[in-house]
Design a protein around this motif. Structure first.
Motif, short mmCIF file in Angstrom:
data_model
loop_
_atom_site.label_atom_id
_atom_site.label_comp_id
_atom_site.label_asym_id
_atom_site.label_seq_id
_atom_site.Cartn_x
_atom_site.Cartn_y
_atom_site.Cartn_z
N GLU A 17 5.59 53.89 -26.38
CA GLU A 17 5.62 52.32 -25.78
C GLU A 17 6.74 51.72 -25.05
N MET A 18 7.93 52.44 -24.87
CA MET A 18 9.02 51.76 -24.47
C MET A 18 9.22 52.65 -23.26
N PRO A 19 10.01 52.13 -22.19
CA PRO A 19 10.09 52.62 -20.88
C PRO A 19 10.86 54.15 -21.24
N THR A 20 10.92 54.97 -20.30
CA THR A 20 11.16 56.29 -20.55
C THR A 20 11.88 56.79 -19.26
N SER A 21 13.24 57.50 -19.42
CA SER A 21 13.85 57.95 -18.26
C SER A 21 13.41 59.39 -17.94
N CYS A 22 13.06 59.79 -16.60
CA CYS A 22 12.53 60.76 -16.27
C CYS A 22 12.50 60.99 -14.73
N THR A 23 11.98 62.02 -14.01
CA THR A 23 11.81 62.20 -12.81
C THR A 23 10.46 61.95 -12.16
N CYS A 24 10.41 61.00 -11.19
CA CYS A 24 8.95 60.91 -10.73
C CYS A 24 8.60 62.02 -9.98
N PRO A 25 6.94 62.30 -10.34
CA PRO A 25 6.72 63.55 -9.85
C PRO A 25 6.26 63.40 -8.48
N HIS A 26 5.94 61.96 -8.04
CA HIS A 26 5.65 61.91 -6.63
C HIS A 26 6.80 61.72 -5.57
N CYS A 27 7.75 60.84 -6.05
CA CYS A 27 8.94 60.66 -5.05
C CYS A 27 10.21 61.41 -5.43
N GLN A 28 10.26 62.10 -6.54
CA GLN A 28 11.18 63.12 -7.18
C GLN A 28 12.60 62.23 -7.28
N ALA A 29 12.50 60.92 -7.52
CA ALA A 29 13.70 60.28 -7.95
C ALA A 29 13.74 60.05 -9.40
N GLN A 30 14.91 59.95 -9.90
CA GLN A 30 15.25 59.97 -11.23
C GLN A 30 15.08 58.38 -11.59
N ILE A 31 14.30 57.97 -12.40
CA ILE A 31 13.94 56.67 -12.89
C ILE A 31 13.72 56.31 -14.39
N VAL A 32 13.64 55.11 -14.44
CA VAL A 32 13.31 54.61 -15.91
C VAL A 32 11.93 53.75 -15.52
N THR A 33 11.01 54.53 -16.30
CA THR A 33 9.35 53.95 -16.03
C THR A 33 9.58 52.37 -16.31
N ALA A 34 8.64 51.87 -15.63
CA ALA A 34 8.10 50.43 -15.80
C ALA A 34 6.66 50.47 -16.76
N VAL A 35 6.67 49.56 -17.89
CA VAL A 35 5.66 49.75 -18.61
C VAL A 35 4.80 48.48 -18.40
N HIS A 36 3.46 48.75 -18.37
CA HIS A 36 2.50 47.49 -18.41
C HIS A 36 1.18 47.96 -19.39
N TYR A 37 0.59 47.08 -19.98
CA TYR A 37 -0.51 47.34 -21.05
C TYR A 37 -2.02 47.02 -20.29
N GLU A 38 -2.82 47.90 -20.86
CA GLU A 38 -4.00 47.87 -20.35
C GLU A 38 -4.93 48.02 -21.70
#
Length: 177
Positions: free
Chosen positions: A108-129
């Motif tokens: 449920e919380m934002p996670t630190s990872c590497t984006c598989p699309h742009c290869q940048a080290q990111i903290v994800t943005a979270v929205h709910y559906e």
């Protein structure tokens, strides 16, 4: 605590014979070690059991120290003559870039990872559906108490969390309920 008594010549060895007397002679029944034929090779009157020992010459003689087996190269084609032309071929090897897939558990919380699309080290943005759980609870509330049927769409704890990359705005992962 007192120190042990001083060592005197009178109390040297408690098992030693009194002064002036020699040690007792060796007891009979024990063969002296300086006799020829000691230790005995076999007991008289007893033959070794059949098959207990290999017959003489059953094993090859041991190799002498420093003995090495001579090695001869295997027979093959003779070396190439000097008047023949040698052709060289150049091979170009190209490698493809490798993609590393890391197992990231999205919650449920934002996670630190590497984006598989742009290869940048990111903290994800979270929205709910609204996911399957929200729709199932909505249908149940429709039949039980219809005024509360919109409640699952207002509570984020009943919806799916979708993680997106803040750089390229593409979906990285999801937490489904």
């Amino acid at each position: 605590m007192q120190p042990p008594p001083a060592y005197s010549e009178k109390s040297q060895d408690p098992y030693a014979p009194p002064p002036g007397q020699p040690y007792p002679p060796q007891q009979p029944g024990y063969p002296p070690t300086s006799q020829p034929g000691y230790p005995p090779t076999s007991q008289p009157g007893y033959a070794p059991p059949p098959g207990a020992y290999p017959p003489p010459g059953a094993y090859p003689p041991p190799q002498q120290a420093g003995y090495q087996q001579q090695y001869a190269p295997p027979p093959g084609p003779p070396p190439m003559a000097t008047n023949q032309a040698v052709h060289q071929q150049t091979t170009v090897i190209t490698t493809q870039p490798t993609t590393q897939v890391l197992a990231v558990s999205f919650g449920e919380m934002p996670t630190s990872c590497t984006c598989p699309h742009c290869q940048a080290q990111i903290v994800t943005a979270v929205h709910y559906e609204a996911g399957s759980l929200a729709w199932i609870i909505c249908c149940v509330l429709l039949f039980v108490f219809w005024p509360l049927m919109c409640l699952p769409f207002c509570l984020t704890s009943l919806q799916d969390a979708v993680h997106t990359c803040p750089n390229c705005k593409r979906q990285v992962g999801a937490f489904r309920r």
